[in-house]
Every structure is written in structure tokens, then in C-alpha cells.
Design a protein around this motif. Sequence first.
Motif, PDB file in Angstrom:
ATOM      1  N   ALA A  41       0.997  -1.188   0.050  1.00 52.90           N
ATOM      2  CA  ALA A  41      -0.103  -0.070   0.180  1.00 52.90           C
ATOM      3  C   ALA A  41       0.919   1.500  -0.188  1.00 52.90           C
ATOM      4  N   ASN A  42       0.470   2.334  -0.751  1.00 55.23           N
ATOM      5  CA  ASN A  42       1.254   3.404  -0.687  1.00 55.23           C
ATOM      6  C   ASN A  42       2.304   3.578  -1.473  1.00 55.23           C
ATOM      7  N   ALA A  43       2.535   2.574  -2.166  1.00 58.10           N
ATOM      8  CA  ALA A  43       3.930   2.470  -3.107  1.00 58.10           C
ATOM      9  C   ALA A  43       3.689   3.606  -4.309  1.00 58.10           C
ATOM     10  N   ALA A  44       2.410   3.830  -4.635  1.00 60.40           N
ATOM     11  CA  ALA A  44       2.331   4.552  -5.783  1.00 60.40           C
ATOM     12  C   ALA A  44       1.638   6.120  -5.573  1.00 60.40           C
ATOM     13  N   HIS A  45       1.355   6.239  -4.423  1.00 62.80           N
ATOM     14  CA  HIS A  45       0.652   7.378  -4.058  1.00 62.80           C
ATOM     15  C   HIS A  45       0.891   7.555  -2.379  1.00 62.80           C
ATOM     16  N   GLY A  46       0.672   9.069  -2.024  1.00 64.69           N
ATOM     17  CA  GLY A  46       0.808   9.355  -0.586  1.00 64.69           C
ATOM     18  C   GLY A  46       2.493   9.478  -0.626  1.00 64.69           C
ATOM     19  N   LEU A  47       2.670   9.600   0.876  1.00 59.92           N
ATOM     20  CA  LEU A  47       4.156  10.029   1.102  1.00 59.92           C
ATOM     21  C   LEU A  47       4.948   8.810   0.524  1.00 59.92           C
TER      22      LEU A  47
END
Length: 89
Positions: A23-29
Motif C-alpha cells: 500500500a502507498n507505493a504509488a501515492h501518498g508519502l
Amino acid sequence: MAVLPCDVRQGGLRDAILHSAGANAAHGLRRSNADKRRAVLMLLQDEEWGQWNNSEIARRCAVDEGLVRRMRAELPSSDDPKMQATRTV
């Protein structure tokens, strides 16, 4: 107040843990190297997921397969004599 769309998934705790690995590999921090290593280690140390090949673990954690290969090599193996518990009676 605007309602943001969310990604609701069906499944149990293990499904959520597995999803969290990438999770969050492509978006977020942006994930730190420590975050990536933590995700790979979590899967490698699991009885079921640790049996997966390096490519599948890398895919699930959204990391390079080389990282998984290096981390797997660093893990103590169960047949390593230094890791086998000695039993005294």
C-alpha cells in the motif's frame, strides 16, 4: 464537506496485512527504504507467504526482486546449526 472515495476491500486480517505490504507505493508519502524492508521482512517471516518465490513477494510489496533476494539470503535458515536451539535436560 466532501466525501473522499476509499478503497474498501473484502477479507480478513491476513488479507489486510498482505494488502498493507504494498500500500502507498504509488501515492501518498514516498516509502522509506526502511518501510520497504519492513514490508518484505513481514512476508518473508510469515509461514505461508515466506514460501512464495522472490518475484511474488516483490510484486506484493511493490519492490525490486533483488531486494527480496538479498533479504532472504540474510535471514537465518532453519537448517543453520547456529540457529538450532540446544536442549538441555
